[in-house]
Design a protein around this motif. Structure first.
Motif, PDB file in Angstrom:
ATOM      1  N   PRO A 118      37.348  16.015 110.964  1.00 39.63           N
ATOM      2  CA  PRO A 118      37.798  15.146 109.873  1.00 39.63           C
ATOM      3  C   PRO A 118      38.843  15.871 109.015  1.00 39.63           C
ATOM      4  O   PRO A 118      38.942  17.101 109.045  1.00 39.63           O
ATOM      5  N   LEU A 119      39.576  15.115 108.241  1.00 35.07           N
ATOM      6  CA  LEU A 119      40.660  15.689 107.452  1.00 35.07           C
ATOM      7  C   LEU A 119      40.172  16.709 106.423  1.00 35.07           C
ATOM      8  O   LEU A 119      40.842  17.705 106.176  1.00 35.07           O
ATOM      9  N   GLY A 120      39.017  16.502 105.822  1.00 31.92           N
ATOM     10  CA  GLY A 120      38.500  17.449 104.824  1.00 31.92           C
ATOM     11  C   GLY A 120      38.322  18.844 105.392  1.00 31.92           C
ATOM     12  O   GLY A 120      38.907  19.805 104.884  1.00 31.92           O
ATOM     13  N   PRO A 121      37.535  19.008 106.462  1.00 34.96           N
ATOM     14  CA  PRO A 121      37.397  20.332 107.056  1.00 34.96           C
ATOM     15  C   PRO A 121      38.717  20.871 107.605  1.00 34.96           C
ATOM     16  O   PRO A 121      38.983  22.074 107.542  1.00 34.96           O
ATOM     17  N   ALA A 122      39.561  19.983 108.122  1.00 39.51           N
ATOM     18  CA  ALA A 122      40.857  20.426 108.642  1.00 39.51           C
ATOM     19  C   ALA A 122      41.744  20.954 107.517  1.00 39.51           C
ATOM     20  O   ALA A 122      42.506  21.903 107.701  1.00 39.51           O
ATOM     21  N   THR A 123      41.641  20.352 106.338  1.00 38.53           N
ATOM     22  CA  THR A 123      42.396  20.826 105.183  1.00 38.53           C
ATOM     23  C   THR A 123      41.902  22.204 104.759  1.00 38.53           C
ATOM     24  O   THR A 123      42.707  23.092 104.453  1.00 38.53           O
ATOM     25  N   MET A 124      40.576  22.398 104.777  1.00 38.25           N
ATOM     26  CA  MET A 124      40.029  23.716 104.464  1.00 38.25           C
ATOM     27  C   MET A 124      40.486  24.741 105.506  1.00 38.25           C
ATOM     28  O   MET A 124      40.916  25.835 105.159  1.00 38.25           O
ATOM     29  N   PHE A 125      40.425  24.366 106.768  1.00 43.36           N
ATOM     30  CA  PHE A 125      40.879  25.231 107.855  1.00 43.36           C
ATOM     31  C   PHE A 125      42.337  25.627 107.634  1.00 43.36           C
ATOM     32  O   PHE A 125      42.705  26.796 107.770  1.00 43.36           O
ATOM     33  N   THR A 126      43.179  24.653 107.294  1.00 41.37           N
ATOM     34  CA  THR A 126      44.609  24.915 107.081  1.00 41.37           C
ATOM     35  C   THR A 126      44.822  25.887 105.935  1.00 41.37           C
ATOM     36  O   THR A 126      45.628  26.821 106.043  1.00 41.37           O
ATOM     37  N   GLY A 127      44.098  25.708 104.837  1.00 37.17           N
ATOM     38  CA  GLY A 127      44.214  26.639 103.711  1.00 37.17           C
ATOM     39  C   GLY A 127      43.786  28.047 104.086  1.00 37.17           C
ATOM     40  O   GLY A 127      44.441  29.026 103.715  1.00 37.17           O
ATOM     41  N   LEU A 128      42.698  28.152 104.853  1.00 35.65           N
ATOM     42  CA  LEU A 128      42.233  29.471 105.289  1.00 35.65           C
ATOM     43  C   LEU A 128      43.227  30.100 106.264  1.00 35.65           C
ATOM     44  O   LEU A 128      43.445  31.316 106.235  1.00 35.65           O
ATOM     45  N   ALA A 129      43.838  29.278 107.104  1.00 34.27           N
ATOM     46  CA  ALA A 129      44.854  29.795 108.030  1.00 34.27           C
ATOM     47  C   ALA A 129      46.071  30.310 107.274  1.00 34.27           C
ATOM     48  O   ALA A 129      46.637  31.354 107.617  1.00 34.27           O
ATOM     49  N   ILE A 130      46.464  29.605 106.230  1.00 29.94           N
ATOM     50  CA  ILE A 130      47.595  30.058 105.408  1.00 29.94           C
ATOM     51  C   ILE A 130      47.261  31.399 104.768  1.00 29.94           C
ATOM     52  O   ILE A 130      48.076  32.317 104.768  1.00 29.94           O
ATOM     53  N   GLN A 131      46.045  31.524 104.243  1.00 26.54           N
ATOM     54  CA  GLN A 131      45.623  32.799 103.645  1.00 26.54           C
ATOM     55  C   GLN A 131      45.623  33.916 104.670  1.00 26.54           C
ATOM     56  O   GLN A 131      46.043  35.032 104.369  1.00 26.54           O
ATOM     57  N   ALA A 132      45.165  33.630 105.876  1.00 19.67           N
ATOM     58  CA  ALA A 132      45.019  34.670 106.894  1.00 19.67           C
ATOM     59  C   ALA A 132      46.320  35.034 107.578  1.00 19.67           C
ATOM     60  O   ALA A 132      46.564  36.210 107.858  1.00 19.67           O
ATOM     61  N   PHE A 133      47.162  34.048 107.849  1.00 13.97           N
ATOM     62  CA  PHE A 133      48.308  34.283 108.718  1.00 13.97           C
ATOM     63  C   PHE A 133      49.672  34.132 108.044  1.00 13.97           C
ATOM     64  O   PHE A 133      50.691  34.360 108.693  1.00 13.97           O
ATOM     65  N   CYS A 134      49.704  33.753 106.781  1.00 12.98           N
ATOM     66  CA  CYS A 134      50.978  33.587 106.069  1.00 12.98           C
ATOM     67  C   CYS A 134      50.993  34.480 104.829  1.00 12.98           C
ATOM     68  O   CYS A 134      51.031  33.976 103.703  1.00 12.98           O
ATOM     69  N   PRO A 135      50.954  35.798 105.002  1.00 14.13           N
ATOM     70  CA  PRO A 135      50.845  36.677 103.837  1.00 14.13           C
ATOM     71  C   PRO A 135      52.014  36.536 102.865  1.00 14.13           C
ATOM     72  O   PRO A 135      51.827  36.664 101.661  1.00 14.13           O
ATOM     73  N   GLY A 136      53.189  36.244 103.360  1.00 14.33           N
ATOM     74  CA  GLY A 136      54.337  36.058 102.471  1.00 14.33           C
ATOM     75  C   GLY A 136      54.155  34.856 101.569  1.00 14.33           C
ATOM     76  O   GLY A 136      54.503  34.882 100.386  1.00 14.33           O
ATOM     77  N   ALA A 137      53.588  33.797 102.108  1.00 13.97           N
ATOM     78  CA  ALA A 137      53.355  32.586 101.311  1.00 13.97           C
ATOM     79  C   ALA A 137      52.303  32.843 100.248  1.00 13.97           C
ATOM     80  O   ALA A 137      52.456  32.424  99.101  1.00 13.97           O
TER      81      ALA A 137
END
Length: 121
Positions: free
Chosen positions: A84-103
């Motif tokens: 569902p979109l809710g967990p996917a949104t959480m996943f996306t935020g965690l992915a940004i934290q983990a893999f987008c250090p510049g952001a």
């Protein structure tokens, strides 16, 4: 004469093959391990770790595309993972934290390096 040429060409190939066979085994990526661990502690541990790593690492390049927003990435994650979109949104935020250090660093400094479309970003 041909044997000499063949031997001269084969020697570097054999040395390269030997070096590859003696190379150290591949190490696990600490960033991926940390990301998968964070997913688990966030209630998203039911996602296959290899799939989670692959999808998580695809978020930053996706956001780098012109016109993309984090909401678009979250929708893609939802479709890809069948979440569902809710967990996917959480996943996306965690992915940004983990893999987008510049952001993450830019956000910490009060700048928005990406056109975030998620609440709180």
């Amino acid at each position: 004469m041909n044997r000499t040429r063949i031997a001269a060409l084969a020697a570097p190939l054999a040395a390269g093959a030997l070096a590859l066979s003696m190379a150290a085994p591949a190490q696990a990526d600490d960033g991926v391990d940390s990301f998968v661990s964070t997913l688990g502690s966030s209630g998203l541990g039911d996602i296959d770790p290899a799939t989670a790593a692959q999808v998580g690492q695809s978020v930053c390049p996706m956001l780098a595309e012109p016109g993309q927003q984090a909401a678009d990435a979250a929708a893609h994650v939802a479709d890809t993972l069948g979440q569902p979109l809710g967990p996917a949104t959480m996943f996306t935020g965690l992915a940004i934290q983990a893999f987008c250090p510049g952001a993450v660093a830019a956000l910490a400094n009060g700048n928005s390096p990406l056109p975030f479309g998620l609440p709180g970003f």
